[in-house]
Design a protein around this motif. Structure first.
Motif, PDB file in Angstrom:
ATOM      1  N   THR A 106      -2.482  13.309  -2.592  1.00 57.71           N
ATOM      2  CA  THR A 106      -2.301  11.975  -3.182  1.00 57.71           C
ATOM      3  C   THR A 106      -0.848  11.750  -3.623  1.00 57.71           C
ATOM      4  O   THR A 106       0.053  12.177  -2.940  1.00 57.71           O
TER       5      THR A 106
ATOM      6  N   TYR B  33     -17.441   8.960  -4.029  1.00 53.86           N
ATOM      7  CA  TYR B  33     -18.275   8.736  -2.836  1.00 53.86           C
ATOM      8  C   TYR B  33     -19.036  10.021  -2.491  1.00 53.86           C
ATOM      9  O   TYR B  33     -20.211   9.985  -2.133  1.00 53.86           O
TER      10      TYR B  33
ATOM     11  N   SER C 216      -3.179   7.133  -2.051  1.00 53.78           N
ATOM     12  CA  SER C 216      -2.923   6.992  -3.487  1.00 53.78           C
ATOM     13  C   SER C 216      -3.903   7.826  -4.310  1.00 53.78           C
ATOM     14  O   SER C 216      -5.027   8.107  -3.880  1.00 53.78           O
TER      15      SER C 216
ATOM     16  N   TRP D 280      -0.133   4.840   5.763  1.00 58.18           N
ATOM     17  CA  TRP D 280       0.716   4.158   6.735  1.00 58.18           C
ATOM     18  C   TRP D 280       2.150   4.666   6.752  1.00 58.18           C
ATOM     19  O   TRP D 280       2.948   4.199   7.556  1.00 58.18           O
TER      20      TRP D 280
ATOM     21  N   VAL E 108      -6.213   8.232   6.399  1.00 58.21           N
ATOM     22  CA  VAL E 108      -4.774   8.499   6.269  1.00 58.21           C
ATOM     23  C   VAL E 108      -3.996   7.217   5.967  1.00 58.21           C
ATOM     24  O   VAL E 108      -4.483   6.112   6.210  1.00 58.21           O
TER      25      VAL E 108
ATOM     26  N   GLU F 210      -4.829   0.267   7.582  1.00 59.04           N
ATOM     27  CA  GLU F 210      -4.890  -1.037   8.257  1.00 59.04           C
ATOM     28  C   GLU F 210      -3.492  -1.523   8.654  1.00 59.04           C
ATOM     29  O   GLU F 210      -3.344  -2.296   9.593  1.00 59.04           O
TER      30      GLU F 210
ATOM     31  N   GLU G  60       4.495   6.077  -9.454  1.00 58.64           N
ATOM     32  CA  GLU G  60       4.928   6.230  -8.064  1.00 58.64           C
ATOM     33  C   GLU G  60       5.252   4.854  -7.509  1.00 58.64           C
ATOM     34  O   GLU G  60       4.361   4.027  -7.306  1.00 58.64           O
TER      35      GLU G  60
HETATM   36  P1  NDP Z   1      -4.258   3.803  -0.283  1.00 57.48           P
HETATM   37  O1  NDP Z   1      -4.624   4.992  -1.043  1.00 57.48           O
HETATM   38  O2  NDP Z   1      -4.747   2.473  -0.738  1.00 57.48           O
HETATM   39  O3  NDP Z   1      -4.653   3.961   1.264  1.00 57.48           O
HETATM   40  C1  NDP Z   1      -4.725   5.193   1.956  1.00 57.48           C
HETATM   41  C2  NDP Z   1      -5.906   5.150   2.898  1.00 57.48           C
HETATM   42  O4  NDP Z   1      -7.107   4.965   2.134  1.00 57.48           O
HETATM   43  C3  NDP Z   1      -5.842   3.979   3.862  1.00 57.48           C
HETATM   44  O5  NDP Z   1      -6.397   4.362   5.105  1.00 57.48           O
HETATM   45  C4  NDP Z   1      -6.716   2.960   3.196  1.00 57.48           C
HETATM   46  O6  NDP Z   1      -7.242   2.014   4.070  1.00 57.48           O
HETATM   47  C5  NDP Z   1      -7.798   3.813   2.588  1.00 57.48           C
HETATM   48  N1  NDP Z   1      -8.481   3.144   1.495  1.00 57.48           N
HETATM   49  C6  NDP Z   1      -7.995   2.190   0.657  1.00 57.48           C
HETATM   50  N2  NDP Z   1      -8.930   1.811  -0.229  1.00 57.48           N
HETATM   51  C7  NDP Z   1     -10.043   2.527   0.044  1.00 57.48           C
HETATM   52  C8  NDP Z   1     -11.347   2.575  -0.511  1.00 57.48           C
HETATM   53  N3  NDP Z   1     -11.695   1.797  -1.534  1.00 57.48           N
HETATM   54  N4  NDP Z   1     -12.240   3.439   0.029  1.00 57.48           N
HETATM   55  C9  NDP Z   1     -11.895   4.217   1.069  1.00 57.48           C
HETATM   56  N5  NDP Z   1     -10.690   4.195   1.653  1.00 57.48           N
HETATM   57  C10 NDP Z   1      -9.766   3.367   1.140  1.00 57.48           C
HETATM   58  O7  NDP Z   1      -2.729   3.744  -0.196  1.00 57.48           O
HETATM   59  P2  NDP Z   1      -1.888   2.494   0.267  1.00 57.48           P
HETATM   60  O8  NDP Z   1      -1.734   2.666   1.718  1.00 57.48           O
HETATM   61  O9  NDP Z   1      -2.391   1.173  -0.172  1.00 57.48           O
HETATM   62  O10 NDP Z   1      -0.602   2.751  -0.581  1.00 57.48           O
HETATM   63  C11 NDP Z   1      -0.636   2.510  -1.990  1.00 57.48           C
HETATM   64  C12 NDP Z   1      -0.031   3.623  -2.728  1.00 57.48           C
HETATM   65  O11 NDP Z   1      -0.573   4.870  -2.306  1.00 57.48           O
HETATM   66  C13 NDP Z   1       1.435   3.771  -2.459  1.00 57.48           C
HETATM   67  O12 NDP Z   1       2.191   2.889  -3.213  1.00 57.48           O
HETATM   68  C14 NDP Z   1       1.634   5.199  -2.835  1.00 57.48           C
HETATM   69  O13 NDP Z   1       1.709   5.296  -4.216  1.00 57.48           O
HETATM   70  C15 NDP Z   1       0.386   5.876  -2.400  1.00 57.48           C
HETATM   71  N6  NDP Z   1       0.504   6.517  -1.112  1.00 57.48           N
HETATM   72  C16 NDP Z   1       0.639   7.868  -1.094  1.00 57.48           C
HETATM   73  C17 NDP Z   1       0.794   8.510   0.098  1.00 57.48           C
HETATM   74  C18 NDP Z   1       0.932   9.963   0.172  1.00 57.48           C
HETATM   75  O14 NDP Z   1       1.328  10.462   1.226  1.00 57.48           O
HETATM   76  N7  NDP Z   1       0.591  10.716  -0.855  1.00 57.48           N
HETATM   77  C19 NDP Z   1       0.851   7.799   1.359  1.00 57.48           C
HETATM   78  C20 NDP Z   1       0.645   6.385   1.241  1.00 57.48           C
HETATM   79  C21 NDP Z   1       0.471   5.795   0.038  1.00 57.48           C
HETATM   80  P3  NDP Z   1      -6.522   0.572   4.232  1.00 57.48           P
HETATM   81  O15 NDP Z   1      -5.066   0.814   4.296  1.00 57.48           O
HETATM   82  O16 NDP Z   1      -7.059   0.080   5.497  1.00 57.48           O
HETATM   83  O17 NDP Z   1      -6.939  -0.203   3.044  1.00 57.48           O
END
Ligand code: NDP
Length: 496
Positions: free
Chosen positions: A268, A255, A245, A167, A165, A194, A400
């Motif tokens: 997403t 995966y 994302s 943040w 999930v 994180e 986004e």
């Molecule tokens: P991410 O998609 O990067 O992160 C979401 C979750 O996936 C976090 O727990 C993250 O862990 C984990 N994650 C990240 N990289 C990997 C990987 N390679 N393999 C497995 N798990 C992974 O979103 P962000 O938090 O970085 O936000 C970036 C963008 O995502 C935002 O700008 C927005 O566009 C979108 N977003 C969309 C959301 C929604 O509700 N639809 C919510 C949040 C973000 P960790 O954080 O520890 O890297």
């Protein structure tokens, strides 16, 4: 609604004990490697805690604990009535711990503590309550096979559910996955983002206090590329539910294909349009809600109404009202109940948002905000920002941004509005404003979005499915439909 003052919140914040260990098999444990990562308050830059950074070995331990608990039947084979009791107790414990949970959300990711206390935490409690109350009211089927056979069709829990999930709503996003998955009888391994692991660690403790057996809910803080990936690739995880994302969502599909073909459910990104027609009635109400739709939670909302599509004749009047709303929504200390907007989740994300803003200044007309600011000389805050005269092809209208940045686009008629609204890789949510019932139905049917809100923005409830079309993902959170993701149909033929 909490009535605490700024001073009260500061006092409570200074007394918090941050949980910094993983929660595996009912116990708090350090990462096997001893590694940690810093959980930082983005409003001040202060390190709140050094949190266990789980790696592959820790994920293995958590999945093994989840599998053991599932196979033992200590939760999976208990009666739905029992699961209901435990989930209702958990909902009450969340309410009892309202202030601490709200503070954890605010300190960890910068949102207003007032919103966390009035929206996030009560919302999470309501969802645990809703699934608790629902689970002993769901019946199976008897198939109409005719005499000589009795054929039962019922839903069984899948086994071990991995949840990854983001943040932006740390507790709520964890709850959206955990509540239906647990109600259905699964065991869960949850990886919080994180940037915001703290409330999930408290949730795990409260769940045990409510009566969830050890191993049924495990929380593994860590980095996405390590802990998240290990969960996504694990051979003994049956289902992976993700919010985040689109780019990372696609990785989870890979995966799965490269490991055990686990079911993957994705919620997403989004670039949700808000369509305002000239027959919309009260333009002040539209302005209030359009501002809320993009500035709430610093615009860090997957379904934020980040594209405002306005019929040309009323555009200037609406933009003028929005500029006033933006001026009244300036960032402030997230712990101060009178603040209108919090901090961005971290300086890196704030810099990303500002890259879009700087690019937008060259291609569109900036009418509000446009700067990064500090509060009391600290933190990463972005002003509520509005661009007018944006073209649909502009990156600020397509990508986004995940910040408080609104792109205003003019349209001429219904066909034009629908074309622009649907011209997006995303399809999470949409809003539209009109006094014509026929137009509302006609357009709602044409918009490619999982949820269409008419004369309101971004409507959702535990009772209604939430999720997207196109690259906004598939599968639905919330409502009874979410249970489909965490259960499999079992058909049993009985000859007589
Ligand atoms: P991410 O998609 O990067 O992160 C979401 C979750 O996936 C976090 O727990 C993250 O862990 C984990 N994650 C990240 N990289 C990997 C990987 N390679 N393999 C497995 N798990 C992974 O979103 P962000 O938090 O970085 O936000 C970036 C963008 O995502 C935002 O700008 C927005 O566009 C979108 N977003 C969309 C959301 C929604 O509700 N639809 C919510 C949040 C973000 P960790 O954080 O520890 O890297």
């Amino acid at each position: 609604m909490s009535e605490l003052s700024h001073k009260d919140w500061i006092g409570k914040a200074s007394a918090i004990r941050f949980r910094d260990k993983a929660f595996i098999d009912g116990k708090t444990v350090a990462a096997r490697s001893g590694r940690t990562f810093a959980s930082v308050n983005p409003a001040t830059g202060e390190v709140l805690a050094e949190v266990a950074s789980c790696g592959e070995e820790d994920i293995d331990l958590a999945v093994a604990a989840a599998r053991r608990s599932f196979n033992a039947g200590v939760w999976s084979r208990t009666s739905p009535a029992h699961r209901k009791e435990v989930l209702l107790r958990l909902a009450q414990l969340l309410r009892d711990n309202l202030h601490e949970l709200a503070l954890l959300e605010s300190l960890d990711m910068g949102k207003l503590v007032r919103d966390a206390a009035s929206v996030d935490v009560p919302g999470s409690a309501a969802i645990f309550q809703w699934y608790g109350e629902a689970i002993d009211k769901i019946y199976g089927e008897v198939a109409p096979t005719g005499e000589g056979d009795l054929v039962l069709v019922r839903r069984e829990p899948l086994g071990v559910v991995g949840a990854v999930v983001p943040w932006n709503f740390p507790l709520d996003m964890a709850t959206w996955k955990c509540a239906p998955a647990l109600a259905a009888g699964n065991s869960v391994v949850l990886k919080p983002a994180e940037q915001s692991p703290l409330s999930a660690l408290l949730l795990a403790e409260l769940a045990m206090e409510a009566g969830l057996p050890a191993g049924v809910l495990n929380v593994v803080p860590g980095l996405g590329e390590t802990a998240g990936q290990a969960l996504g690739r694990h051979m003994d995880v049956d289902c992976l539910a993700f919010t985040g994302s689109t780019a990372v969502g696609k990785m989870f599909l890979q995966y799965s294909g490269q490991s055990n073909m686990k079911q993957v459910w994705l919620e997403t990104g989004g670039k949700s349009p808000n369509l305002v027609f000239a027959d919309c009635g009260d333009l002040d109400v539209v302005a209030d809600m359009a501002a809320f739709g993009i500035f709430f939670n610093q615009g860090e909302v997957c379904s934020a109404n980040s594209r405002l599509l306005v019929q040309r004749g009323i555009k200037d009047a609406l933009v003028e009202k929005l500029v006033q709303r933006a001026a009244a929504t300036q960032p402030g200390d997230p712990l101060d109940p009178i603040s209108k907007m919090g901090a961005m989740v971290d300086s890196r994300h704030a810099a990303n948002v500002m890259r879009f803003v700087e690019a937008g200044k060259k291609t569109a007309r900036l009418v509000a905000g446009g700067d990064m600011v500090t509060v009391n000389g600290r933190g990463s805050f972005v002003q509520p920002t509005i661009f007018d005269d944006v073209t649909p092809a502009d990156p600020i209208a397509r990508d986004e941004i995940f910040g408080p940045v609104l792109s205003v686009i003019a349209f001429d008629d219904e066909a034009d509005a629908i074309r622009i609204a649907n011209d997006s890789p995303y399809g999470l949510a949409a809003s539209l404003w009109t006094d014509s019932l026929s137009r509302a139905h006609r357009i709602a049917g044409r918009l490619q979005a999982g949820t269409v809100s008419v004369n309101k923005v971004d409507a959702l409830s535990p009772m209604t499915p939430f999720g997207g079309f196109k690259q906004s993902g598939f599968g639905r959170d919330l409502s009874l439909h979410a249970l489909d993701k965490y259960t499999a149909l079992k058909t049993t033929w009985i000859k007589y």
